[in-house]
Design an enzyme around this catalytic site. Sequence first.
Site, short mmCIF file in Angstrom:
data_model
loop_
_atom_site.label_atom_id
_atom_site.label_comp_id
_atom_site.label_asym_id
_atom_site.label_seq_id
_atom_site.Cartn_x
_atom_site.Cartn_y
_atom_site.Cartn_z
N GLY A 55 0.82 -1.21 0.00
CA GLY A 55 0.00 0.00 0.00
C GLY A 55 0.85 1.25 0.00
N GLY A 56 1.95 1.21 -0.75
CA GLY A 56 2.80 2.39 -0.88
C GLY A 56 2.33 3.26 -2.04
CB SER A 57 4.12 5.73 -4.12
OG SER A 57 4.71 6.43 -3.06
CB ALA A 58 3.50 1.36 -6.78
CB CYS A 209 15.43 8.79 -3.34
SG CYS A 209 15.49 10.56 -3.64
CB CYS A 392 16.58 12.98 -8.73
SG CYS A 392 17.50 13.19 -7.22
#
Length: 460
Positions: A55-58, A209, A392
């Site tokens: 359930g992260g960003s993706a 990152c 970035c």
Amino acid sequence: MFRSSVTRAARAVNPANPSIASLRTLATAAAPSSTASPSPVSSSTRSHKILVVGGGSAGLNVSHQLLRTGQFTQDDIAIIDPAEWHHYQPGWTLVGGGVKTKEELRRPLPGLLDPKLKLYGQAVDSFTPEQNTVTLANGDRLGYEQLIVVPGIHVNFNSIRGLPEALADPNSLVSSIYGYEHVDKVYRTLQKLKSGKALFTQPAGVLKCAGAPQKIMWLALDHWKQAGLYDPSNPSKSAINISFATGLPAMFGVPKYSASLEALRQERGVEGLFQHDLVAVEGNTATFAKVDGSGAQVQREFDLLHVVPKMGPHAFVKNSPLADAAGFVDVDNATTQHKKFKNVWSIGDASSLPTSKTAAAVIAEAPVMVRNLLRAAEGKAPDAEYDGYTSCPLTTEYGKVLLAEFKYAGVPKETFGSLFGIDQATPRKAFWQLKKNFFPWVYYNNMVKGTWAGPKGWIR
Ligand code: UQ1
């Protein structure tokens, strides 16, 4: 098309009467069956049209995009994630720099999900793609028609000897922005240091990152400059001196931005220790392995240390039939479809996609994956292609950001460069505003809801 009746997995556990399951919903709990499950601890098998691991960003973005197609009803799509909180991790650099608090960047995960999505607050134990099932840590098995594997990457604090202890010690000036627990220690250490050696590290190998290890270094430099403790024009006479030790042979993986950052490094008197990979922290000594094949080790004394640990695939991904040799989910670079199991998909940090792992990459990957998955479910060939876009926003001082944007093979693909004819390798105030204010705002308002496509703007 998605079958509107019982799924394969549910049929398997209830062969006698599949209509019972189909009368309820696809997420119906089927009766436990001695014939179906090879797992002795399995207590039940449910099935979903789409199962999303993470359930992260993706995970949030694609689940909501899929839901909005109107093809799915209550509990057709399920997300598996044991996390209580969802974090806006791109903001952690700014927490380290004292610009934001870590609390303001997080939200309770369940509250971010549309009520039509089912949430399993469990960890994944294993994948059985030959049977279209996933086993949870509690032994439950879940069936699926399409599986989306987006659990992110594991930050391994134990990869550096002595690091967990040094981070936990409230009196040490050892910290890291790569985790919720210690991210607020970073700014405290910057404030405490009045003189001596400041050392910032970036590991060899895969990390998320890749710009962040130096983003925090540039903010720290500016902090000490404003405090009168660092004079970039006369580093050797300054109270504090600064070194950047990286596993890479250069400041950044993309030549265009690397050249700008190398010029900044030299201009500002920062020592560059290239091909240095931190392996141990003991007291005030950092030990590095040289990444030049020599096997040599180098030791450096420090007064302040900012560490970026090594990272890698989660064990349940790495040790599964879904993984490539490096342990990431083995998907096609363009379509995001698994190379062997055609109803398995992956994007983001857990995927094998050979680009820089960022939320900006996820933003570009997600619509491609959603389209291809829906086509595959209808028996059509995937036709959308991801070009490797990632970005970035690199803080070079308080108030300025260099906005690196590039695609596969490190080829620049600049949004504002092409719009306004500017060079994004030059740090700018407008990019700082994007990073500090706009991106966090659009993230929670649109990105997690699947209505933000980054440089492509808002989507329905
Ligand atoms: C972006 O959309 C986004 O998220 C919401 C970021 O934060 C993580 C980013 O860093 C970037 C670069 C984007 C991409 C959007 C534009 C307009 C360049």
